[in-house]
Motif scaffolding. Structure first.
Motif, PDB file in Angstrom:
ATOM      1  N   ALA A 218      38.314   0.511   2.684  1.00 61.27           N
ATOM      2  CA  ALA A 218      37.198   1.273   3.253  1.00 61.27           C
ATOM      3  C   ALA A 218      36.480   0.457   4.330  1.00 61.27           C
ATOM      4  CB  ALA A 218      36.213   1.670   2.155  1.00 61.27           C
ATOM      5  N   ILE A 219      36.318  -0.836   4.085  1.00 60.17           N
ATOM      6  CA  ILE A 219      35.694  -1.711   5.085  1.00 60.17           C
ATOM      7  C   ILE A 219      36.537  -1.748   6.363  1.00 60.17           C
ATOM      8  CG2 ILE A 219      35.097  -4.114   5.613  1.00 60.17           C
ATOM      9  CD1 ILE A 219      34.334  -4.442   2.667  1.00 60.17           C
ATOM     10  N   ILE A 220      37.850  -1.856   6.195  1.00 57.24           N
ATOM     11  CA  ILE A 220      38.762  -1.877   7.349  1.00 57.24           C
ATOM     12  C   ILE A 220      38.669  -0.565   8.121  1.00 57.24           C
ATOM     13  CG2 ILE A 220      41.193  -1.906   8.031  1.00 57.24           C
ATOM     14  CD1 ILE A 220      41.696  -3.825   5.691  1.00 57.24           C
ATOM     15  N   TYR A 221      38.615   0.537   7.391  1.00 62.62           N
ATOM     16  CA  TYR A 221      38.564   1.860   8.044  1.00 62.62           C
ATOM     17  C   TYR A 221      37.286   2.021   8.860  1.00 62.62           C
ATOM     18  CZ  TYR A 221      38.215   6.922   8.570  1.00 62.62           C
ATOM     19  OH  TYR A 221      38.069   8.181   9.094  1.00 62.62           O
ATOM     20  N   PHE A 222      36.152   1.696   8.288  1.00 66.91           N
ATOM     21  CA  PHE A 222      34.876   1.909   8.970  1.00 66.91           C
ATOM     22  C   PHE A 222      34.584   0.833  10.020  1.00 66.91           C
ATOM     23  CE2 PHE A 222      34.061   4.369   5.032  1.00 66.91           C
ATOM     24  CZ  PHE A 222      33.723   5.578   5.628  1.00 66.91           C
ATOM     25  N   SER A 223      35.298  -0.277   9.975  1.00 72.73           N
ATOM     26  CA  SER A 223      35.079  -1.333  10.966  1.00 72.73           C
ATOM     27  C   SER A 223      35.607  -0.943  12.342  1.00 72.73           C
ATOM     28  CB  SER A 223      35.745  -2.637  10.510  1.00 72.73           C
ATOM     29  OG  SER A 223      37.162  -2.514  10.565  1.00 72.73           O
ATOM     30  N   GLY A 224      36.560  -0.009  12.381  1.00 71.39           N
ATOM     31  CA  GLY A 224      37.131   0.429  13.652  1.00 71.39           C
ATOM     32  C   GLY A 224      38.177  -0.514  14.208  1.00 71.39           C
ATOM     33  N   VAL A 225      38.608  -1.502  13.411  1.00 72.03           N
ATOM     34  CA  VAL A 225      39.582  -2.483  13.894  1.00 72.03           C
ATOM     35  C   VAL A 225      40.931  -1.824  14.208  1.00 72.03           C
ATOM     36  CG1 VAL A 225      40.367  -3.097  11.554  1.00 72.03           C
ATOM     37  CG2 VAL A 225      40.609  -4.741  13.432  1.00 72.03           C
ATOM     38  N   ILE A 226      41.269  -0.772  13.493  1.00 75.99           N
ATOM     39  CA  ILE A 226      42.548  -0.087  13.736  1.00 75.99           C
ATOM     40  C   ILE A 226      42.573   0.547  15.117  1.00 75.99           C
ATOM     41  CG2 ILE A 226      44.083   1.758  12.932  1.00 75.99           C
ATOM     42  CD1 ILE A 226      43.005   1.295  10.117  1.00 75.99           C
ATOM     43  N   ASP A 227      41.452   1.105  15.535  1.00 78.21           N
ATOM     44  CA  ASP A 227      41.386   1.766  16.842  1.00 78.21           C
ATOM     45  C   ASP A 227      41.445   0.780  18.002  1.00 78.21           C
ATOM     46  OD1 ASP A 227      41.153   4.268  15.648  1.00 78.21           O
ATOM     47  OD2 ASP A 227      38.976   4.115  15.507  1.00 78.21           O
ATOM     48  N   ARG A 228      41.287  -0.511  17.699  1.00 76.14           N
ATOM     49  CA  ARG A 228      41.289  -1.513  18.770  1.00 76.14           C
ATOM     50  C   ARG A 228      42.644  -2.182  18.957  1.00 76.14           C
ATOM     51  NH1 ARG A 228      36.064  -2.541  16.484  1.00 76.14           N
ATOM     52  NH2 ARG A 228      36.824  -4.337  15.310  1.00 76.14           N
ATOM     53  N   LEU A 229      43.682  -1.598  18.377  1.00 76.81           N
ATOM     54  CA  LEU A 229      45.025  -2.148  18.553  1.00 76.81           C
ATOM     55  C   LEU A 229      45.437  -2.065  20.025  1.00 76.81           C
ATOM     56  CD1 LEU A 229      46.880  -0.626  15.453  1.00 76.81           C
ATOM     57  CD2 LEU A 229      46.124  -2.983  15.763  1.00 76.81           C
ATOM     58  N   GLY A 230      46.032  -3.136  20.527  1.00 79.43           N
ATOM     59  CA  GLY A 230      46.406  -3.185  21.943  1.00 79.43           C
ATOM     60  C   GLY A 230      47.792  -2.632  22.197  1.00 79.43           C
ATOM     61  N   ILE A 231      47.898  -1.314  22.277  1.00 78.60           N
ATOM     62  CA  ILE A 231      49.181  -0.655  22.558  1.00 78.60           C
ATOM     63  C   ILE A 231      49.020   0.143  23.842  1.00 78.60           C
ATOM     64  CG2 ILE A 231      50.912   0.972  21.703  1.00 78.60           C
ATOM     65  CD1 ILE A 231      50.026   0.274  18.869  1.00 78.60           C
ATOM     66  N   MET A 232      49.871  -0.122  24.818  1.00 75.60           N
ATOM     67  CA  MET A 232      49.707   0.468  26.138  1.00 75.60           C
ATOM     68  C   MET A 232      50.128   1.939  26.171  1.00 75.60           C
ATOM     69  SD  MET A 232      48.337  -1.929  27.783  1.00 75.60           S
ATOM     70  CE  MET A 232      48.385  -1.230  29.433  1.00 75.60           C
ATOM     71  N   SER A 233      51.229   2.264  25.504  1.00 74.23           N
ATOM     72  CA  SER A 233      51.733   3.641  25.522  1.00 74.23           C
ATOM     73  C   SER A 233      50.780   4.558  24.743  1.00 74.23           C
ATOM     74  CB  SER A 233      53.125   3.698  24.899  1.00 74.23           C
ATOM     75  OG  SER A 233      53.534   5.032  24.679  1.00 74.23           O
ATOM     76  N   GLU A 234      50.358   5.645  25.369  1.00 72.83           N
ATOM     77  CA  GLU A 234      49.413   6.560  24.729  1.00 72.83           C
ATOM     78  C   GLU A 234      50.002   7.196  23.471  1.00 72.83           C
ATOM     79  OE1 GLU A 234      47.074  10.792  25.611  1.00 72.83           O
ATOM     80  OE2 GLU A 234      48.238   9.817  27.191  1.00 72.83           O
ATOM     81  N   GLY A 235      51.237   7.686  23.593  1.00 70.85           N
ATOM     82  CA  GLY A 235      51.871   8.334  22.448  1.00 70.85           C
ATOM     83  C   GLY A 235      52.078   7.381  21.289  1.00 70.85           C
ATOM     84  N   LEU A 236      52.569   6.172  21.583  1.00 75.82           N
ATOM     85  CA  LEU A 236      52.811   5.178  20.544  1.00 75.82           C
ATOM     86  C   LEU A 236      51.497   4.706  19.935  1.00 75.82           C
ATOM     87  CD1 LEU A 236      55.261   3.859  19.272  1.00 75.82           C
ATOM     88  CD2 LEU A 236      54.984   1.933  20.847  1.00 75.82           C
ATOM     89  N   TYR A 237      50.461   4.590  20.761  1.00 73.15           N
ATOM     90  CA  TYR A 237      49.139   4.189  20.254  1.00 73.15           C
ATOM     91  C   TYR A 237      48.607   5.221  19.256  1.00 73.15           C
ATOM     92  CZ  TYR A 237      44.079   3.562  20.137  1.00 73.15           C
ATOM     93  OH  TYR A 237      42.775   3.422  19.712  1.00 73.15           O
TER      94      TYR A 237
END
Length: 281
Positions: A218-237
């Protein structure tokens, strides 16, 4: 003092039981997500990954067409979403089932390009000579090559192979953890004499396991760290972030379910204890 001393072994068993329950349910969550091809396929469709790569494919083909003075709208519908979806699903299944993948629909894309461009040439009264035909054939061949590269993503293949290499070990560890939890849990229940005590100590074990499962994810989910993954391709991101988020939430939901069950058992235990006290009086 005697009561507290008597409860020390029970607290120890309850804690060990919580750890084993956490381990068992965590492995089940992993087994049902990361090791499940249907989970990945479901996430691919929920994140609209197919629609995104189809759009990218179409734009790539249109860019090739511009080099031959073909308007983008002529090549707007040469890639079928249904075919792309079927290919992506089959590609995922081939990874998990460790079978060769054979792409489908390449000839259809090529035929659609030839058909659309020929119709456009007829509408504009443009003669297709030998040179133009060769350019058109090269366009169709290049488009087909790009088509397969969008579907056969090396990252997914590498990931799938690494995951499947641990499948047997995961199953074995899951069985051991589950068996160990049952032994500890039964031992804890045998130490409690009355029914309401058995239920109360069961709730302690379930509550501990539930909190272990839910808090960190739950901490990981609400921290927003997943949304900050550095993936260039929009679809793959979109796919990767959606996939990891769903995996993370599977722990949260399992933990919350276990916590709710523990709270219900507490209420049942207290009701049984109150009823017993009332009957004694």
């Amino acid at each position: 003092m005697k009561q507290a001393t008597r409860n020390v072994p029970r607290w120890i068993l309850a804690f060990i039981g919580s750890l084993l329950l956490f381990a068992t349910l965590a492995l089940i969550c992993i087994r049902m997500t990361l090791f499940n091809q249907n989970f990945m396929i479901k996430q691919i469709h929920q994140t609209e990954y197919v629609e995104t790569i189809r759009k990218d494919m179409t734009q790539s083909i249109q860019d090739l067409g511009r080099g031959s003075n073909i308007p983008p709208e002529v090549l707007a519908d040469v890639v079928s979403e249904k075919t792309v979806s079927a290919n992506v699903d089959n590609y995922i299944r081939s990874i998990y089932q460790e079978v060769p993948f054979e792409i489908q629909g390449e000839d259809q894309v090529k035929d659609n390009i030839m058909k659309n461009v020929t119709q456009y040439a007829q509408q504009k009264n443009i003669a297709i000579d030998e040179t133009t035909q060769n350019n058109l054939n090269n366009l169709a061949a290049s488009a087909t090559k790009n088509y397969s590269s969008y579907i056969e993503i090396p990252y997914l293949l590498s990931y799938g192979k690494k995951v499947m290499a641990f499948k047997s070990a995961l199953t074995l560890i899951l069985i051991i953890a589950g068996a160990a939890f049952l032994l500890v849990f039964v031992g804890l229940l045998l130490m409690a004499k009355m029914k309401h005590q058995k239920i109360r100590w069961s709730s302690v074990t379930f509550l501990g396991g539930g909190l272990m499962l839910a808090v960190l994810p739950a901490i990981i989910y609400f921290s927003g760290v997943i949304d900050r993954l550095g993936i260039m391709s929009e679809g793959l991101y979109q796919f990767v972030t959606g996939y990891i988020t769903a995996f993370d939430l599977s722990f949260v939901f399992a933990g919350l379910g276990l916590t709710v069950l523990a709270l219900l058992l507490v209420l049942i235990s207290e009701r049984m204890r109150s009823k017993k006290i009332h009957n004694v009086r």
